[in-house]
Design a protein around this motif. Structure first.
Motif, PDB file in Angstrom:
ATOM      1  N   ALA A 101       0.870  -1.132   0.042  1.00 16.18           N
ATOM      2  CA  ALA A 101       0.477  -0.346   0.262  1.00 16.18           C
ATOM      3  C   ALA A 101       1.247   1.362   0.017  1.00 16.18           C
ATOM      4  CB  ALA A 101      -1.197  -0.059   1.529  1.00 16.18           C
ATOM      5  N   GLU A 102       0.217   2.109  -0.895  1.00 17.02           N
ATOM      6  CA  GLU A 102       1.493   3.596  -0.256  1.00 17.02           C
ATOM      7  C   GLU A 102       1.135   3.973   0.724  1.00 17.02           C
ATOM      8  OE1 GLU A 102       0.785   7.857  -2.568  1.00 17.02           O
ATOM      9  OE2 GLU A 102      -0.536   6.223  -3.176  1.00 17.02           O
ATOM     10  N   TRP A 103       0.634   3.957   1.234  1.00 17.68           N
ATOM     11  CA  TRP A 103       0.244   4.751   3.000  1.00 17.68           C
ATOM     12  C   TRP A 103       1.811   4.070   3.437  1.00 17.68           C
ATOM     13  CZ3 TRP A 103      -0.078   3.644   7.670  1.00 17.68           C
ATOM     14  CH2 TRP A 103       0.114   4.357   8.609  1.00 17.68           C
ATOM     15  N   LEU A 104       1.529   2.499   3.525  1.00 19.14           N
ATOM     16  CA  LEU A 104       2.696   1.828   4.044  1.00 19.14           C
ATOM     17  C   LEU A 104       4.250   2.220   3.638  1.00 19.14           C
ATOM     18  CD1 LEU A 104       0.842  -1.153   5.326  1.00 19.14           C
ATOM     19  CD2 LEU A 104       1.777   0.385   6.862  1.00 19.14           C
ATOM     20  N   ASN A 105       3.976   2.169   2.608  1.00 20.13           N
ATOM     21  CA  ASN A 105       5.487   2.579   1.572  1.00 20.13           C
ATOM     22  C   ASN A 105       5.948   3.961   1.730  1.00 20.13           C
ATOM     23  OD1 ASN A 105       7.145   1.132  -0.269  1.00 20.13           O
ATOM     24  ND2 ASN A 105       7.287   2.808  -0.821  1.00 20.13           N
ATOM     25  N   ASN A 163       6.964   9.104   7.506  1.00 21.84           N
ATOM     26  CA  ASN A 163       6.921  10.394   7.221  1.00 21.84           C
ATOM     27  C   ASN A 163       7.226  10.479   5.960  1.00 21.84           C
ATOM     28  OD1 ASN A 163       6.538  12.811   8.097  1.00 21.84           O
ATOM     29  ND2 ASN A 163       8.900  13.211   8.335  1.00 21.84           N
ATOM     30  N   LEU A 164       6.681  10.577   4.608  1.00 22.21           N
ATOM     31  CA  LEU A 164       6.829  10.698   3.511  1.00 22.21           C
ATOM     32  C   LEU A 164       5.829  11.126   2.765  1.00 22.21           C
ATOM     33  CD1 LEU A 164       9.473   7.916   2.365  1.00 22.21           C
ATOM     34  CD2 LEU A 164       9.831  10.678   2.275  1.00 22.21           C
ATOM     35  N   GLY A 165       5.158  12.337   3.363  1.00 21.75           N
ATOM     36  CA  GLY A 165       3.677  12.523   2.820  1.00 21.75           C
ATOM     37  C   GLY A 165       3.339  12.846   1.054  1.00 21.75           C
ATOM     38  N   PRO A 166       2.450  12.549   1.220  1.00 23.61           N
ATOM     39  CA  PRO A 166       2.459  13.287  -1.302  1.00 23.61           C
ATOM     40  C   PRO A 166       2.899  14.468  -1.126  1.00 23.61           C
ATOM     41  CG  PRO A 166       0.317  13.010   0.353  1.00 23.61           C
ATOM     42  CD  PRO A 166       1.584  12.945   1.514  1.00 23.61           C
ATOM     43  N   ASN A 167       3.495  15.454  -0.817  1.00 20.08           N
ATOM     44  CA  ASN A 167       3.993  16.337  -1.448  1.00 20.08           C
ATOM     45  C   ASN A 167       5.069  16.662  -0.565  1.00 20.08           C
ATOM     46  OD1 ASN A 167       1.786  17.693  -2.954  1.00 20.08           O
ATOM     47  ND2 ASN A 167       0.822  18.258  -0.732  1.00 20.08           N
ATOM     48  N   HIS A 168       5.764  15.128  -0.258  1.00 21.86           N
ATOM     49  CA  HIS A 168       6.922  15.382   0.721  1.00 21.86           C
ATOM     50  C   HIS A 168       8.326  14.983  -0.596  1.00 21.86           C
ATOM     51  CE1 HIS A 168      10.932  14.822   2.922  1.00 21.86           C
ATOM     52  NE2 HIS A 168       9.826  14.356   4.073  1.00 21.86           N
ATOM     53  N   VAL A 199       1.925   0.103  -9.752  1.00 21.05           N
ATOM     54  CA  VAL A 199       0.747  -0.817 -10.076  1.00 21.05           C
ATOM     55  C   VAL A 199      -0.760   0.228 -10.400  1.00 21.05           C
ATOM     56  CG1 VAL A 199      -0.343  -2.670  -9.257  1.00 21.05           C
ATOM     57  CG2 VAL A 199       1.554  -2.594  -8.397  1.00 21.05           C
ATOM     58  N   SER A 200      -1.191  -0.662 -11.701  1.00 20.54           N
ATOM     59  CA  SER A 200      -1.934   0.065 -11.953  1.00 20.54           C
ATOM     60  C   SER A 200      -3.155  -0.381 -11.632  1.00 20.54           C
ATOM     61  CB  SER A 200      -2.417  -0.263 -13.897  1.00 20.54           C
ATOM     62  OG  SER A 200      -1.340   0.251 -14.441  1.00 20.54           O
ATOM     63  N   PRO A 201      -4.112   0.005 -11.396  1.00 25.80           N
ATOM     64  CA  PRO A 201      -4.637   1.415 -11.628  1.00 25.80           C
ATOM     65  C   PRO A 201      -4.290   2.745 -10.377  1.00 25.80           C
ATOM     66  CG  PRO A 201      -7.112   0.706 -10.731  1.00 25.80           C
ATOM     67  CD  PRO A 201      -5.853  -1.054 -11.102  1.00 25.80           C
ATOM     68  N   GLU A 202      -4.412   3.442 -11.038  1.00 20.55           N
ATOM     69  CA  GLU A 202      -2.951   3.972 -10.135  1.00 20.55           C
ATOM     70  C   GLU A 202      -3.646   4.834  -9.093  1.00 20.55           C
ATOM     71  OE1 GLU A 202      -2.068   9.065 -10.230  1.00 20.55           O
ATOM     72  OE2 GLU A 202      -2.186   8.292 -12.353  1.00 20.55           O
ATOM     73  N   ARG A 203      -5.661   4.916  -8.843  1.00 16.83           N
ATOM     74  CA  ARG A 203      -6.466   4.745  -7.785  1.00 16.83           C
ATOM     75  C   ARG A 203      -6.687   4.085  -6.742  1.00 16.83           C
ATOM     76  NH1 ARG A 203      -9.908   2.916 -11.734  1.00 16.83           N
ATOM     77  NH2 ARG A 203     -11.100   0.928 -11.518  1.00 16.83           N
ATOM     78  N   ALA A 204      -5.628   2.828  -7.419  1.00 16.19           N
ATOM     79  CA  ALA A 204      -5.346   1.706  -6.644  1.00 16.19           C
ATOM     80  C   ALA A 204      -4.532   1.465  -4.798  1.00 16.19           C
ATOM     81  CB  ALA A 204      -4.953  -0.231  -7.132  1.00 16.19           C
ATOM     82  N   ALA A 205      -3.712   2.665  -5.659  1.00 15.31           N
ATOM     83  CA  ALA A 205      -2.886   3.686  -4.156  1.00 15.31           C
ATOM     84  C   ALA A 205      -1.928   2.202  -3.865  1.00 15.31           C
ATOM     85  CB  ALA A 205      -2.819   3.836  -3.259  1.00 15.31           C
TER      86      ALA A 205
END
Length: 367
Positions: A152-156, A161-166, A177-183
């Motif tokens: 999962a993007e959140w765990l990775n 402490n690597l937020g979306p805009n970090h 991994v496609s689709p992008e919405r799967a995160a």
């Protein structure tokens, strides 16, 4: 009409005579004795007991005799055939024993001799060092933790402490991994296993996390898009950089030799604060002033870059449900592929993955 003359046998034949039967029997016995193999004995059996053998033909003549002569002839033929059959059985048993003895001598295989018919092969050095590192930390009381390679993007990122805009996200060359919405991503480090451990365990936590990771690097002598890391995480009361230094010194000595120690250089990682790069004392020249200048392993530096480490950032502790006011921790991470290449002076990282058995054989089976 007068009765038949039982004293006269007009159908008496020479083959039924005592001398003739004895001659046929003796010829059969002699042939049996002379047979020196099971195949030769089979031929003798056909010749002297088959339908066209002298004794078989004589036996057929018995029915043509009158009753008084039939009894004597039958007894004579029966004894002769019995003697031949007994001799065949005895000779067959003897020849079978000889054949078995011959096979034991000629076909015996010495299972203690080395053989090169089938290559024994060897375990891959990455597998061997992963297990060696795991055993080392288990012996220290740690646990081995594992996690999925599609993460999962959140765990990775976010939990570390690597937020979306970090800005540090640009340091990670990520396979998405496609689709992008799967995160979902192919994990770029084994740090998500540390996050999972904090989310599912209650401190104190001591885990080591070896595994495969992915980054969009071009394959060359020092980079591969698929490689291996080992990371460690300790969460407990009162842990500091001193505990981290002692742990890594023990780790380095176990992998590279008892004289090898580590040094820290200040660095930056978003998931640790303070952070440091870990260098190994060169295991060839040992930073000896008389040898370091000519050392090709450390290239005159006296130290070899090994990995990164630091005290776990309080933001990571909070994101993973650990109270930073009560607990502190340290973490570290090293590349296992480069640990192998530096330890064994392998110039090209791609040699690990070419599948050439000649490369892996020197590492042995690792049993």
């Amino acid at each position: 009409m007068s009765a038949p003359n039982s004293d006269y046998d007009p159908k008496q034949v020479a083959a039924l005579g005592e001398d003739e039967v004895a001659q046929a029997r003796d010829a059969a016995l002699a042939a049996i004795e002379a047979a020196d193999s099971l195949d030769a004995l089979k031929a003798v059996r056909i010749a002297h007991t088959g339908d066209r053998s002298p004794l078989a033909l004589a036996n057929r003549e018995i029915g043509a005799l009158p009753p008084q002569a039939r009894k004597d002839a039958g007894k004579r033929i029966g004894q002769a055939r019995g003697a031949v059959n007994q001799a065949l059985a005895a000779r067959g048993a003897a020849l079978e024993a000889l054949e078995e003895e011959r096979r034991l001598v000629e076909e015996t295989v010495d299972v203690t001799l080395p053989t090169d018919r089938e290559p024994v092969g060897a375990r891959h050095p990455i597998t061997t060092i992963q297990e060696h590192v795991a055993d080392l930390f288990v012996a220290m009381g740690w646990e081995v933790a594992e996690g999925p390679e599609v993460e999962a993007e959140w765990l990775n990122f976010d939990a570390l402490n690597l937020g979306p805009n970090h800005p540090a996200r640009t340091m990670q060359d990520t396979f998405w991994v496609s689709p992008e919405r799967a995160a979902l991503v192919l994990r770029t480090h084994t740090s998500p296993v540390q996050a999972r451990s904090m989310l599912t365990r209650t401190p104190p936590i001591y885990v080591v996390c070896p595994g495969r990771v992915y980054r969009t690097d071009e394959a060359d002598a020092t980079h591969m898009p698929v490689f291996h890391q080992v990371e460690g995480l300790a969460i407990d009361r009162g842990l500091s950089m001193a505990h981290l230094k002692g742990t890594l010194d023990h780790f380095a000595a176990a992998v590279y030799g008892p004289e090898v120690t580590t040094r820290f250089r200040p660095s930056y990682f978003p998931f640790t604060e303070p952070s440091a790069e870990v260098d190994l004392l060169c295991y060839v020249c040992h930073n000896d002033p008389g040898a370091v200048a000519d050392c090709g392993t450390c290239r005159g530096e006296g130290w070899i870059e090994w990995g990164g480490c630091g005290v776990v950032n309080p933001r990571v502790l909070v994101a993973c449900g650990v109270d930073p006011e009560e607990y502190s921790g340290f973490a570290f991470g090293m590349g296992l592929d480069r640990t192998i290449t530096s330890r064994y002076d392998i110039a090209d990282l791609r040699d690990l993955w070419d599948g050439d058995i000649r490369f892996t054989e020197p590492f042995g089976v690792g049993l």
